[in-house]
Enzyme design. Structure first.
Site, PDB file in Angstrom:
ATOM      1  N   HIS A  72      -4.602  14.604   5.441  1.00  0.00           N
ATOM      2  CA  HIS A  72      -6.025  14.459   5.107  1.00  0.00           C
ATOM      3  C   HIS A  72      -6.619  13.284   5.887  1.00  0.00           C
ATOM      4  CE1 HIS A  72      -6.409  16.858   1.120  1.00  0.00           C
ATOM      5  NE2 HIS A  72      -5.620  17.472   1.969  1.00  0.00           N
ATOM      6  N   TYR A 199     -13.277  11.803  -5.400  1.00  0.00           N
ATOM      7  CA  TYR A 199     -13.264  10.789  -6.456  1.00  0.00           C
ATOM      8  C   TYR A 199     -14.691  10.709  -6.972  1.00  0.00           C
ATOM      9  CZ  TYR A 199      -8.674   9.190  -4.731  1.00  0.00           C
ATOM     10  OH  TYR A 199      -7.357   9.105  -4.364  1.00  0.00           O
ATOM     11  N   PRO A 290      -3.302   4.926 -11.209  1.00  0.00           N
ATOM     12  CA  PRO A 290      -3.162   5.922 -10.138  1.00  0.00           C
ATOM     13  C   PRO A 290      -4.369   6.057  -9.210  1.00  0.00           C
ATOM     14  CG  PRO A 290      -3.508   7.002 -12.253  1.00  0.00           C
ATOM     15  CD  PRO A 290      -3.375   5.544 -12.547  1.00  0.00           C
ATOM     16  N   LYS A 294      -1.168   4.478  -5.055  1.00  0.00           N
ATOM     17  CA  LYS A 294      -0.281   3.529  -4.381  1.00  0.00           C
ATOM     18  C   LYS A 294       1.153   3.482  -4.930  1.00  0.00           C
ATOM     19  CE  LYS A 294      -2.842   1.720  -1.244  1.00  0.00           C
ATOM     20  NZ  LYS A 294      -2.978   3.006  -0.549  1.00  0.00           N
ATOM     21  N   TYR A 382      -6.657   2.394   1.675  1.00  0.00           N
ATOM     22  CA  TYR A 382      -6.253   3.701   1.173  1.00  0.00           C
ATOM     23  C   TYR A 382      -5.129   4.287   2.042  1.00  0.00           C
ATOM     24  CZ  TYR A 382      -6.783   8.257  -1.103  1.00  0.00           C
ATOM     25  OH  TYR A 382      -6.552   9.407  -1.817  1.00  0.00           O
TER      26      TYR A 382
HETATM   27  C1  PHB Z   1      -2.566  13.350  -7.189  1.00  0.00           C
HETATM   28  O1  PHB Z   1      -2.763  14.321  -6.448  1.00  0.00           O
HETATM   29  O2  PHB Z   1      -1.785  13.427  -8.145  1.00  0.00           O
HETATM   30  C2  PHB Z   1      -3.323  12.089  -6.965  1.00  0.00           C
HETATM   31  C3  PHB Z   1      -4.082  11.949  -5.825  1.00  0.00           C
HETATM   32  C4  PHB Z   1      -4.797  10.773  -5.606  1.00  0.00           C
HETATM   33  C5  PHB Z   1      -4.752   9.763  -6.541  1.00  0.00           C
HETATM   34  C6  PHB Z   1      -3.975   9.896  -7.683  1.00  0.00           C
HETATM   35  C7  PHB Z   1      -3.257  11.072  -7.894  1.00  0.00           C
HETATM   36  O3  PHB Z   1      -5.489   8.642  -6.354  1.00  0.00           O
END
Ligand code: PHB
Length: 388
Positions: A72, A199, A290, A294, A382
């Site tokens: 990505h 997000y 989460p 990280k 990130y």
């Molecule tokens: C996930 O796909 O589980 C996931 C992706 C991004 C995040 C947290 C979890 O920031």
């Protein structure tokens, strides 16, 4: 039994360290309370930083990831009725992230270790670590009904957030932050709703639209920590996603939900990360919420430092890198703590938030999506700091 490095925990930290040490000719034995099947099936996060991807590839455990994972180059931030793309690759000078689930990484590492003749004991009980203040520590455990004593030069506590090893460090300082919310996570049989992760900030609370594969989506919405999964029917879940994402124009593709879970949110760091011949790595030493994706990447960062430190010890009896392990590892850990906290506080609805706080969050999101400097800060962190 005798080995050079005894590793408690067959998660990302323990298995990757065992693999890296093997490549340098250092022996290790890994033990875990869980059975192999359960380790290989437990669903956790799914984002690998550029440095993690590079390390797995360079050390010969990246074939399936490169075939089945998804690179990505951007993420989307949704707020105030709009969707704003952050071009991670352009902003970070060519870096990206890989969507590849943690349990897939574990499947690859276990297969590689066993293929290379590695010693992993699954399903052990009665683990006890002794003598970490001597240069001959031991790990005692029961495996397949037999009591074993493993003598080693070093013990690595890679036994996750339910660690026993952490408590062997005397005069520890624990840094802790609790959050007044959790994430409700689902896995659904449906094609991805979006090419890249979303997000989303909303007055009803945060949403994350992620993915696992062309036919499985991973989605989360912010919830109360006391939420019971059984109180949420599929219809109610999809309605909540629509209500939160609606204003931004993003939609979710619905499909049968085959897993629901509630993820607790904590930030935690234990200092120091070592005592005598014991070294902690990964979640045994720290936890992040989460939001910044990280967790697994921090385990990789620790192990990268430990591998070089143990390598120097076995090559030339030099303990300099081992002695400075905590200091070196904590720089990355605290940076990730900051980043995870920043993403969390920018995107979530706090129960005591006033209208002032909501407006301030929107101003911050506008800054991050319109200022190249602010966007670069997000993109660099990130995609992850370079290892080493
Ligand atoms: C996930 O796909 O589980 C996931 C992706 C991004 C995040 C947290 C979890 O920031």
């Amino acid at each position: 039994m005798r080995t050079q490095v005894g590793i408690v925990g067959a998660g990302p930290a323990g298995l990757l360290l065992s693999h890296l040490l093997h490549l340098r000719g250092v022996e290790s034995v890994v033990i875990d309370v869980q059975e192999r099947e359960s380790i290989e099936q437990t669903i956790k996060a799914g984002i690998l930083e550029q440095g993690t991807v590079d390390l797995l590839r360079q050390t010969g455990v990246g074939d399936r990831m490169m075939r089945d994972g998804f690179v990505h180059h951007g993420i989307n931030l949704a707020f105030e009725g709009g969707l704003h793309r952050i071009n991670l690759t352009e902003l970070s000078g060519g870096r990206s992230v890989m969507v590849y689930a943690q349990h897939e990484v574990l499947i690859d590492l276990i297969a590689k270790r066993l293929g290379d003749g590695g010693d992993i004991r699954f399903g052990v009980t009665d683990t006890a670590v002794d003598g970490i203040d001597t240069d001959q520590p031991t790990i005692r455990f029961t495996h397949e009904g037999r009591q074993e004593t493993l003598e080693c030069d070093f013990v690595i506590g890679a036994d996750g957030s339910r660690t026993m090893c952490r408590y062997l460090i005397p005069e520890r300082r624990d840094f802790f932050r609790q959050y007044p919310f959790a994430w409700f996570g689902i896995l659904a049989e449906a094609p991805p709703s979006s090419d890249e992760l979303i997000y989303a900030h909303s007055e009803r609370g945060f949403v994350l639209v992620s993915t696992r594969s062309p036919s499985v989506q991973r989605l989360y919405f912010q919830c109360d920590p006391e939420t019971k999964v059984d109180d949420w029917s599929d219809d109610r879940i999809w309605a909540e996603f629509s209500a939160r994402l609606g204003p931004s124009g993003a939609t979710v593709t619905e499909g049968p939900i085959f897993k629901k879970d509630v993820l607790q949110f904590r930030s935690f760091v234990c200092e120091p990360m070592q005592y005598g011949r014991l070294f902690l790595a990964g979640d045994a030493a720290h936890t992040v919420p989460p939001t910044g994706a990280k967790g697994l990447n921090l385990a990789v960062g620790d192990v990268h430092v430990l591998d070089r430190a143990l390598g120097a010890f076995y090559q030339s009896k030099d303990t300099g890198l081992l002695d400075s392990y905590t200091r070196t590892a904590l720089r990355r850990v605290w940076r990730a703590q900051w980043f995870s906290f920043w993403m969390t506080s920018m995107l979530h609805r706090f129960s005591d938030a006033s209208d002032f706080d909501l407006r301030r969050q929107i101003a911050e999101l506008e800054l991050v999506t319109s200022s190249p400097t602010a966007a670069k800060t997000l993109a660099d962190n990130y995609t992850g700091l370079p290892l080493g």
